[in-house]
Write a protein that holds these residues in place. Structure first.
Motif, PDB file in Angstrom:
ATOM      1  N   GLY A  99       0.803  -1.223   0.057  1.00  0.00           N
ATOM      2  CA  GLY A  99      -0.036   0.187  -0.060  1.00  0.00           C
ATOM      3  C   GLY A  99       0.824   1.289  -0.085  1.00  0.00           C
ATOM      4  O   GLY A  99       0.557   2.267  -0.801  1.00  0.00           O
ATOM      5  N   ARG A 100       1.981   1.282   0.825  1.00  0.00           N
ATOM      6  CA  ARG A 100       2.858   2.431   0.853  1.00  0.00           C
ATOM      7  C   ARG A 100       3.610   2.668  -0.517  1.00  0.00           C
ATOM      8  O   ARG A 100       3.790   3.654  -1.026  1.00  0.00           O
ATOM      9  N   LEU A 101       3.886   1.452  -1.160  1.00  0.00           N
ATOM     10  CA  LEU A 101       4.348   1.691  -2.703  1.00  0.00           C
ATOM     11  C   LEU A 101       3.363   2.239  -3.573  1.00  0.00           C
ATOM     12  O   LEU A 101       3.815   2.792  -4.718  1.00  0.00           O
ATOM     13  N   GLN A 102       1.829   2.105  -3.436  1.00  0.00           N
ATOM     14  CA  GLN A 102       1.343   2.860  -4.061  1.00  0.00           C
ATOM     15  C   GLN A 102       0.719   4.177  -3.715  1.00  0.00           C
ATOM     16  O   GLN A 102      -0.189   4.776  -4.146  1.00  0.00           O
ATOM     17  N   GLY A 103       1.376   4.624  -2.588  1.00  0.00           N
ATOM     18  CA  GLY A 103       1.381   5.960  -2.220  1.00  0.00           C
ATOM     19  C   GLY A 103       0.262   6.107  -1.118  1.00  0.00           C
ATOM     20  O   GLY A 103       0.000   6.995  -0.581  1.00  0.00           O
ATOM     21  N   LEU A 104      -0.318   5.048  -0.292  1.00  0.00           N
ATOM     22  CA  LEU A 104      -1.271   5.219   0.637  1.00  0.00           C
ATOM     23  C   LEU A 104      -0.321   5.389   1.904  1.00  0.00           C
ATOM     24  O   LEU A 104       0.652   4.974   2.263  1.00  0.00           O
ATOM     25  N   ARG A 105      -1.058   6.207   2.873  1.00  0.00           N
ATOM     26  CA  ARG A 105      -0.578   6.468   4.140  1.00  0.00           C
ATOM     27  C   ARG A 105      -1.533   6.667   4.967  1.00  0.00           C
ATOM     28  O   ARG A 105      -2.883   7.094   4.669  1.00  0.00           O
ATOM     29  N   GLY A 106      -1.318   6.519   6.264  1.00  0.00           N
ATOM     30  CA  GLY A 106      -2.040   6.752   7.405  1.00  0.00           C
ATOM     31  C   GLY A 106      -3.453   6.223   7.739  1.00  0.00           C
ATOM     32  O   GLY A 106      -3.402   4.776   7.317  1.00  0.00           O
ATOM     33  N   ASP A 107      -4.470   6.753   7.620  1.00  0.00           N
ATOM     34  CA  ASP A 107      -5.940   6.091   7.930  1.00  0.00           C
ATOM     35  C   ASP A 107      -6.298   5.433   6.391  1.00  0.00           C
ATOM     36  O   ASP A 107      -7.000   4.393   6.712  1.00  0.00           O
TER      37      ASP A 107
END
Length: 252
Positions: A99-107
């Motif tokens: 998910g982080r590789l796809q730019g997702l962060r936090g909530d």
């Protein structure tokens, strides 16, 4: 929607993909089937942006995978083989990583991880290290990381190969869920009964070319056979004859 337009990929004299065109509409399951060496894997890799075509293009919701590869990848989820499952990480940790590789962060990241765990029925394994997982459990991780950024378009390469009966059923139920959600889904399989049961339309590839495309019913009607397996053999065989790879059997 995924649009494949006149894809070409040659390796020297080998025409791995030679002018392949078809569409994957929203809210439908499209099957890509063909004999070994027909160009299926090369086509899927070009669609996923892993291989650059020599000619033609792939549009993911109108975005050209060659001109805007990052934007196209954000619109696409790709479930491939069993490689890349980290045995010392839990499924939850692996979903967060992708998910982080796809730019997702936090909530937003945590909400998507929880949604994938719920959709794929992974709650009982979500916080266990993946070492020793069954093939079906590893498959869930691989599919989950393809879905964590919530793509509208999904590619699945032989998703039920080697799975037990329960895992096959779960995978097929997940595919039906994607269809209900209105996603555009393409999957490859060697199981004709699976393709006939699941697919709204099927593209048959032989020797780098699409030799037929239509609903299972239309393909059966085209060949005069009452099952997809016999229709596939007839259509794939005709494709090989036209390409000069296989001579027709002489009449007895």
């Amino acid at each position: 929607m995924i649009q494949v337009d006149n894809l070409v990929k040659h390796y020297g004299d080998i025409k791995a993909v030679d002018g392949v065109s078809f569409e994957v509409p929203d809210g439908q399951i499209t099957g890509l089937i063909g004999p070994n060496g027909a160009g299926k894997t090369t086509t899927l890799r070009m669609m996923a942006g892993l291989i650059q075509p020599q000619q033609g293009k792939v549009l993911i919701d109108g975005v050209d995978t060659t001109r805007e590869p990052q934007k196209a990848r954000a619109l696409l989820g790709v479930q491939s083989d069993m490689l890349g499952v980290y045995p010392r990480l839990t499924p939850r940790e692996q979903l967060r990583y992708y998910g982080r590789l796809q730019g997702l962060r936090g909530d937003q990241l945590e909400q998507r991880v929880e949604a994938v765990i719920s959709d794929l029925h992974m709650a009982n394994i979500a916080d266990r290290r993946a070492e020793g997982f069954s093939r079906g459990q590893r498959q869930k991780i691989i599919l989950g990381r393809a879905l964590v950024h919530n793509p509208h378009n999904i590619l699945m390469d032989e998703p039920t190969q080697g799975l037990d009966v329960m895992a096959v059923r779960e995978t097929r139920e997940t595919m039906a869920l994607f269809k209900e959600q209105g996603r555009a889904m393409l999957f490859s399989t060697h199981y004709m009964d699976e393709a006939e049961r699941l697919c709204d339309q099927i593209a048959i590839i032989a020797h780098g070319k699409i030799v037929a495309c239509g609903t299972p019913q239309a393909l059966r009607a085209q060949t005069g056979h009452n099952n997809l397996e016999d229709s596939f053999i007839a259509l794939a065989g005709e494709g090989l004859v036209r390409s000069g790879e296989m001579a027709p059997h002489p009449e007895p």
